[in-house]
Enzyme design. Structure first.
Site, PDB file in Angstrom:
ATOM      1  N   THR A  70      37.289  43.264  46.507  1.00  0.00           N
ATOM      2  CA  THR A  70      38.256  43.444  47.599  1.00  0.00           C
ATOM      3  C   THR A  70      37.596  44.123  48.796  1.00  0.00           C
ATOM      4  OG1 THR A  70      40.075  43.565  46.037  1.00  0.00           O
ATOM      5  CG2 THR A  70      40.473  44.528  48.209  1.00  0.00           C
ATOM      6  N   ASN A 149      39.820  31.549  41.566  1.00  0.00           N
ATOM      7  CA  ASN A 149      40.170  32.407  40.439  1.00  0.00           C
ATOM      8  C   ASN A 149      41.332  31.879  39.600  1.00  0.00           C
ATOM      9  OD1 ASN A 149      41.075  33.318  43.201  1.00  0.00           O
ATOM     10  ND2 ASN A 149      42.615  34.342  41.940  1.00  0.00           N
ATOM     11  N   GLN A 178      34.157  35.018  41.397  1.00  0.00           N
ATOM     12  CA  GLN A 178      34.353  34.309  40.118  1.00  0.00           C
ATOM     13  C   GLN A 178      33.148  33.461  39.709  1.00  0.00           C
ATOM     14  OE1 GLN A 178      36.753  34.726  37.968  1.00  0.00           O
ATOM     15  NE2 GLN A 178      38.285  35.799  39.181  1.00  0.00           N
ATOM     16  N   SER A 198      31.653  41.117  42.337  1.00  0.00           N
ATOM     17  CA  SER A 198      32.338  42.236  41.684  1.00  0.00           C
ATOM     18  C   SER A 198      31.920  42.325  40.221  1.00  0.00           C
ATOM     19  CB  SER A 198      33.851  42.000  41.795  1.00  0.00           C
ATOM     20  OG  SER A 198      34.548  42.974  41.072  1.00  0.00           O
ATOM     21  N   HIS A 200      33.190  43.728  37.484  1.00  0.00           N
ATOM     22  CA  HIS A 200      34.081  43.641  36.316  1.00  0.00           C
ATOM     23  C   HIS A 200      34.414  42.207  35.921  1.00  0.00           C
ATOM     24  CE1 HIS A 200      38.233  42.990  38.092  1.00  0.00           C
ATOM     25  NE2 HIS A 200      37.625  43.397  39.183  1.00  0.00           N
ATOM     26  N   THR A 236      28.957  58.529  48.934  1.00  0.00           N
ATOM     27  CA  THR A 236      27.934  58.757  47.900  1.00  0.00           C
ATOM     28  C   THR A 236      27.910  57.594  46.925  1.00  0.00           C
ATOM     29  OG1 THR A 236      28.284  61.126  48.104  1.00  0.00           O
ATOM     30  CG2 THR A 236      27.231  60.369  46.066  1.00  0.00           C
ATOM     31  N   CYS A 321      46.430  40.045  40.477  1.00  0.00           N
ATOM     32  CA  CYS A 321      47.051  40.908  41.488  1.00  0.00           C
ATOM     33  C   CYS A 321      48.428  40.407  41.860  1.00  0.00           C
ATOM     34  CB  CYS A 321      46.237  40.970  42.775  1.00  0.00           C
ATOM     35  SG  CYS A 321      44.559  40.550  42.589  1.00  0.00           S
TER      36      CYS A 321
HETATM   37  C1  LIG Z   1      38.106  35.363  43.812  1.00  0.00           C
HETATM   38  C2  LIG Z   1      38.321  36.834  43.815  1.00  0.00           C
HETATM   39  N1  LIG Z   1      37.989  37.539  44.905  1.00  0.00           N
HETATM   40  C3  LIG Z   1      38.145  38.875  44.964  1.00  0.00           C
HETATM   41  C4  LIG Z   1      38.672  39.570  43.900  1.00  0.00           C
HETATM   42  C5  LIG Z   1      38.839  41.053  44.006  1.00  0.00           C
HETATM   43  O1  LIG Z   1      37.831  41.723  43.301  1.00  0.00           O
HETATM   44  P1  LIG Z   1      38.048  43.239  42.827  1.00  0.00           P
HETATM   45  O2  LIG Z   1      39.005  43.204  41.688  1.00  0.00           O
HETATM   46  O3  LIG Z   1      36.682  43.688  42.408  1.00  0.00           O
HETATM   47  O4  LIG Z   1      38.550  43.985  43.993  1.00  0.00           O
HETATM   48  C6  LIG Z   1      39.052  38.883  42.749  1.00  0.00           C
HETATM   49  C7  LIG Z   1      39.677  39.591  41.614  1.00  0.00           C
HETATM   50  O5  LIG Z   1      40.501  39.062  40.907  1.00  0.00           O
HETATM   51  C8  LIG Z   1      38.856  37.475  42.702  1.00  0.00           C
HETATM   52  O6  LIG Z   1      39.193  36.763  41.619  1.00  0.00           O
END
Ligand SMILES: Cc1ncc(COP(=O)(O)O)c(C=O)c1O
Length: 379
Positions: A70, A149, A178, A198, A200, A236, A321
């Protein structure tokens, strides 16, 4: 328990958790500190930066650590929009972006930027002709995701990058959250200026990600402060998270080919199971093998997700989300799906820790639960 919601997030690899624990215990100094412990922290951060750069065929100084996808998306889009508004206020994206891109564009639209939202075909792919026709001498940014996603649809970055390279003044941003660590990405070959990732999503920790920012390209930072990350992202550095992300990438890239092949077989198996059920609509089945999306018109996504959970199977309705909002999926609507299909989308997503048992349990659960729910609706 069978976890098939890996596009929402993944379970961290054991090695990642162990390493992060050790780093928190022993290498807790600030990497900006001048003493030996600070230097040690800086060294392990730079090692992770190097790994990420190598994965993208970039150089380490082109990697800016952020708090996740994000923030990376916001930094890229707002950073370009604010820095180059005198050059032009036209920006382009697609109708199927993640909210962390889409909503930023909507916000910029309210601020007076002119936005083109590219449409997609029924497989979730944009048209190069539409993109080309949308470009003007006022266009400063094109932001297009790599893998969607919700449906797993893929955009052809090399072709898009090639097309955009005749417009050297605009920036090409890719949300690769993704796809990073799962599909090969070469920022030079694909002519990408900015790219978000990202940790995770590839079995690393939550709360850490990065933005690739092409050398000598300047954008306006979101945060003002200590000037870390060459001034692009003050704050930091989150040493344990960054090191965890590097470790996750190392393991993921070693497993990538096996995972991809395995997921291909498993997706085929699941598609076969779905093809034997009545009334199922597949959504963008041509995409990556590790994401599968289908609709079951008449059964709202939320109802099916809960019913599958009773069988200890964890899947999703749409993007994590927005999954709590009871609205049709914007992505499925953009792909031309009917409203009844767009409110009944189900996403099954595999990760590198998915097992054959998970897939078998999933096949069994969907073959039992869907006909039962369909029967109830009829009664
Ligand atoms: C395509 C895509 N972009 C951005 C994000 C956001 O990433 P983060 O959860 O690390 O903020 C996601 C998370 O679901 C995603 O699937």
């Amino acid at each position: 328990m069978h976890y098939l919601d890996n596009s929402a997030t993944t379970k961290p690899f054991k090695e990642v958790i162990e390493l992060m624990g050790r780093v928190m215990e022993h290498t807790y100094a600030n990497p900006a500190s001048l003493h030996g412990l600070g230097f040690k922290a800086e060294k392990i951060v730079e090692n992770a930066r190097h790994l990420i750069a190598k994965e993208l065929n970039a150089i380490p100084s082109e990697i800016v650590f952020t708090s996740g996808g994000t923030e990376a998306n916001n930094l890229a889009i707002q950073g370009v929009a604010k820095a180059y508004q005198n050059r032009g206020r036209h920006i382009i994206t697609t109708k199927i972006e993640h909210d962390s891109v889409y909503e930023v564009f909507r916000d910029l639209e309210k601020q007076g930027y002119s936005v083109t939202y590219l449409s997609v075909n029924e497989s979730g792919e944009i048209s190069l002709e539409e993109l080309q026709a949308s470009l003007t001498d006022k266009t400063i940014l094109v932001s297009i995701m790599h893998v969607n996603n919700e449906t797993g649809s893929i955009q052809s970055l090399e072709e898009i990058g090639q097309l955009l390279s005749s417009f050297p003044k605009l920036f090409f941003h890719v949300d690769a959250v993704q796809s990073f660590a799962k599909l090969p990405i070469d920022v030079n070959k694909m002519k990408i200026d900015l790219l978000s990732l990202s940790a995770h999503k590839f079995h690393g920790p939550k709360g850490i990600g990065a933005l690739y920012l092409k050398k000598n390209k300047l954008i306006q930072p979101l945060l003002i402060g200590g000037g870390q990350e060459q001034g692009f992202r003050s704050g930091t550095l989150a040493v344990p998270l960054i090191v965890g992300m590097g470790k996750a990438l190392e393991i993921a890239s070693n497993n990538r080919d096996v995972f991809y092949q395995q997921a291909k077989y498993w997706k085929k198996d699941l598609l076969f199971v779905l093809s034997n059920l009545n009334g199922i609509v597949l959504n963008g089945a041509k995409g990556v093998p590790y994401i599968l999306n289908f609709s079951c018109p008449g059964i709202k996504s939320e109802v099916l997700v809960r019913a599958l959970e009773e069988k200890r199977l964890y899947v999703s309705s749409k993007s994590a989300c927005s999954s709590k909002k009871e609205t049709p999926s914007r992505v499925l609507l953009a792909m031309g799906k009917k409203r009844t299909e767009a409110i009944s989308g189900i996403r099954i997503s595999m990760g590198m820790l998915t097992t054959l048992q998970d897939i078998e349990a999933c096949s069994q659960a969907i073959s039992n639960v869907i006909p039962t729910l369909q029967q109830w609706i009829k009664v």
